[in-house]
Design a protein around this motif. Structure first.
Motif, PDB file in Angstrom:
ATOM      1  N   ALA A  14       0.811  -1.216   0.000  1.00 11.77           N
ATOM      2  CA  ALA A  14       0.000   0.000   0.000  1.00 11.77           C
ATOM      3  C   ALA A  14       0.843   1.264   0.000  1.00 11.77           C
ATOM      4  O   ALA A  14       0.371   2.325  -0.427  1.00 11.77           O
ATOM      5  CB  ALA A  14      -0.941   0.003   1.196  1.00 11.77           C
ATOM      6  N   SER A  15       2.070   1.167   0.477  1.00 14.66           N
ATOM      7  CA  SER A  15       2.933   2.346   0.523  1.00 14.66           C
ATOM      8  C   SER A  15       3.982   2.346  -0.581  1.00 14.66           C
ATOM      9  O   SER A  15       4.827   3.248  -0.636  1.00 14.66           O
ATOM     10  CB  SER A  15       3.637   2.432   1.889  1.00 14.66           C
ATOM     11  N   HIS A  16       3.951   1.357  -1.453  1.00 19.86           N
ATOM     12  CA  HIS A  16       4.923   1.289  -2.541  1.00 19.86           C
ATOM     13  C   HIS A  16       4.653   2.432  -3.530  1.00 19.86           C
ATOM     14  O   HIS A  16       3.496   2.736  -3.839  1.00 19.86           O
ATOM     15  CB  HIS A  16       4.814  -0.057  -3.254  1.00 19.86           C
ATOM     16  N   PRO A  17       5.709   3.086  -4.038  1.00 19.92           N
ATOM     17  CA  PRO A  17       5.507   4.225  -4.958  1.00 19.92           C
ATOM     18  C   PRO A  17       4.632   3.886  -6.167  1.00 19.92           C
ATOM     19  O   PRO A  17       3.808   4.704  -6.583  1.00 19.92           O
ATOM     20  CB  PRO A  17       6.940   4.575  -5.388  1.00 19.92           C
ATOM     21  N   ALA A  22      -0.505   4.498  -8.965  1.00 20.52           N
ATOM     22  CA  ALA A  22      -1.685   3.876  -9.559  1.00 20.52           C
ATOM     23  C   ALA A  22      -2.963   4.405  -8.911  1.00 20.52           C
ATOM     24  O   ALA A  22      -3.959   4.683  -9.596  1.00 20.52           O
ATOM     25  CB  ALA A  22      -1.600   2.361  -9.416  1.00 20.52           C
ATOM     26  N   ALA A  23      -2.944   4.568  -7.589  1.00 20.68           N
ATOM     27  CA  ALA A  23      -4.115   5.092  -6.889  1.00 20.68           C
ATOM     28  C   ALA A  23      -4.399   6.535  -7.308  1.00 20.68           C
ATOM     29  O   ALA A  23      -5.558   6.919  -7.503  1.00 20.68           O
ATOM     30  CB  ALA A  23      -3.907   5.015  -5.384  1.00 20.68           C
ATOM     31  N   LEU A  24      -3.333   7.324  -7.465  1.00 23.35           N
ATOM     32  CA  LEU A  24      -3.523   8.704  -7.922  1.00 23.35           C
ATOM     33  C   LEU A  24      -4.113   8.736  -9.331  1.00 23.35           C
ATOM     34  O   LEU A  24      -4.964   9.579  -9.646  1.00 23.35           O
ATOM     35  CB  LEU A  24      -2.186   9.455  -7.890  1.00 23.35           C
ATOM     36  N   ALA A  25      -3.659   7.809 -10.168  1.00 25.55           N
ATOM     37  CA  ALA A  25      -4.207   7.723 -11.523  1.00 25.55           C
ATOM     38  C   ALA A  25      -5.692   7.400 -11.476  1.00 25.55           C
ATOM     39  O   ALA A  25      -6.495   7.964 -12.246  1.00 25.55           O
ATOM     40  CB  ALA A  25      -3.456   6.670 -12.333  1.00 25.55           C
ATOM     41  N   GLU A  26      -6.094   6.499 -10.578  1.00 21.29           N
ATOM     42  CA  GLU A  26      -7.515   6.180 -10.432  1.00 21.29           C
ATOM     43  C   GLU A  26      -8.306   7.378  -9.910  1.00 21.29           C
ATOM     44  O   GLU A  26      -9.438   7.624 -10.340  1.00 21.29           O
ATOM     45  CB  GLU A  26      -7.683   4.981  -9.485  1.00 21.29           C
ATOM     46  N   GLY A  76      -5.656   6.376 -17.760  1.00 20.58           N
ATOM     47  CA  GLY A  76      -5.175   5.620 -16.615  1.00 20.58           C
ATOM     48  C   GLY A  76      -4.658   4.239 -16.948  1.00 20.58           C
ATOM     49  O   GLY A  76      -4.056   3.571 -16.094  1.00 20.58           O
ATOM     50  N   ALA A  77      -4.851   3.800 -18.177  1.00 25.74           N
ATOM     51  CA  ALA A  77      -4.555   2.409 -18.546  1.00 25.74           C
ATOM     52  C   ALA A  77      -3.098   2.024 -18.310  1.00 25.74           C
ATOM     53  O   ALA A  77      -2.814   0.936 -17.799  1.00 25.74           O
ATOM     54  CB  ALA A  77      -4.932   2.171 -20.008  1.00 25.74           C
ATOM     55  N   ASN A  78      -2.167   2.882 -18.666  1.00 29.68           N
ATOM     56  CA  ASN A  78      -0.748   2.538 -18.557  1.00 29.68           C
ATOM     57  C   ASN A  78      -0.208   2.658 -17.146  1.00 29.68           C
ATOM     58  O   ASN A  78       0.930   2.235 -16.876  1.00 29.68           O
ATOM     59  CB  ASN A  78       0.073   3.425 -19.493  1.00 29.68           C
ATOM     60  N   ILE A  79      -0.990   3.229 -16.228  1.00 27.05           N
ATOM     61  CA  ILE A  79      -0.512   3.442 -14.859  1.00 27.05           C
ATOM     62  C   ILE A  79      -1.212   2.511 -13.877  1.00 27.05           C
ATOM     63  O   ILE A  79      -0.576   1.803 -13.097  1.00 27.05           O
ATOM     64  CB  ILE A  79      -0.716   4.906 -14.429  1.00 27.05           C
ATOM     65  N   LEU A 101      -5.008  -5.614  -1.128  1.00 25.65           N
ATOM     66  CA  LEU A 101      -4.516  -4.350  -0.595  1.00 25.65           C
ATOM     67  C   LEU A 101      -4.470  -3.260  -1.653  1.00 25.65           C
ATOM     68  O   LEU A 101      -4.869  -2.121  -1.410  1.00 25.65           O
ATOM     69  CB  LEU A 101      -3.123  -4.557   0.018  1.00 25.65           C
ATOM     70  N   ARG A 102      -4.010  -3.601  -2.849  1.00 24.39           N
ATOM     71  CA  ARG A 102      -4.001  -2.603  -3.922  1.00 24.39           C
ATOM     72  C   ARG A 102      -5.430  -2.259  -4.328  1.00 24.39           C
ATOM     73  O   ARG A 102      -5.733  -1.106  -4.631  1.00 24.39           O
ATOM     74  CB  ARG A 102      -3.215  -3.105  -5.129  1.00 24.39           C
TER      75      ARG A 102
END
Length: 252
Positions: A14-17, A22-26, A76-79, A101-102
């Protein structure tokens, strides 16, 4: 069985860059989608004196959501994979395509993106209401639940066929187009009955900002059940355990 591939994920995921990106992209994809989709409905209401329930309003909503989702998935597809929908994320989890978790991280980002989009719309329009999803007067909650299950099944089945299937090859822009088209078509089919959400986050943002929760459970249970069925059906019938090897060019 896809259940064998379900994964919880590691404690540091959950804290991996990459997961954060990916969460920001969503978040941003959902903000783009809801702002355009919900905003189009608000604009149509303003221009037609609350005529969004007319056939023209339904067509306008269908086109706006199809175009907006095409863009949101594409950017968002590539991220992140371009889920832009907690139901799609849940279906991907059931099929072993994303860890729990992701997936939770995606859900938080998607829900926040929808709420922020609705808040921005309310501010930008001078306080106009971001209407929550509601049922038609002659439609029961159980009727709407069936609609949401079937429509979301079609959406997530399309996502699997065009974006998640390991045999799909390089479909490029086809996946976002197909995903946008199926959502637009489903809005034409079910929009007059329950609003055709197919996306818990799309329902959540307007509900929070307008604080309207009548039958809100339908817009969570229906999409999640439909997504799970689509994931299980597609994975078991068309993916399975065997890998697909393309024919050698010498065989042609």
């Amino acid at each position: 069985m896809p259940i064998n591939r379900i994964a919880i994920g590691t404690s540091g995921e959950a804290s991996h860059p990459d997961a954060i990106k990916a969460a920001l992209a969503e978040f941003f994809s959902m903000l783009i989608f809801v702002f355009a989709g919900e905003g189009s409905g608000m604009a149509f209401n303003k221009l037609t004196n609350n005529g969004s329930s007319t056939p023209a309003g339904l067509v306008a909503a269908s086109l706006a959501h199809a175009f907006a989702l095409f863009v949101a998935v594409s950017v968002g597809a590539n991220i992140s994979g371009g889920h832009v929908n907690p139901a799609v994320t849940f279906g991907a989890f059931i099929g072993g395509k994303i860890t729990l978790l992701r997936g939770i991280l995606y859900w938080i980002a998607q829900l926040l993106g929808s709420v922020v989009a609705c808040l921005l719309l309310k501010f930008a329009t001078g306080g106009l209401e971001t209407s929550a999803f509601s049922l038609s007067s002659d439609v029961s909650a159980w009727n709407a639940l069936v609609f949401e299950i079937v429509m979301t099944f079609g959406l997530v089945y399309t996502v699997y066929a065009t974006a998640l299937d390991p045999k799909k090859g390089d479909l490029g822009i086809i996946a976002p187009i197909a995903i946008g088209f199926i959502v637009g078509a489903n809005i034409l089919a079910g929009g007059a009955f329950d609003g055709a959400s197919m996306n818990p986050a799309v329902s959540f943002g307007p509900a929070v900002v307008s604080w309207t929760w009548t039958n809100h459970w339908v817009y969570w249970l229906g999409p999640l059940v439909g997504a799970a069925i689509a994931a299980i059906v597609y994975d078991n019938i068309f993916v399975g355990d065997a890998s697909h090897e393309p024919l050698s060019t010498s065989d042609f």
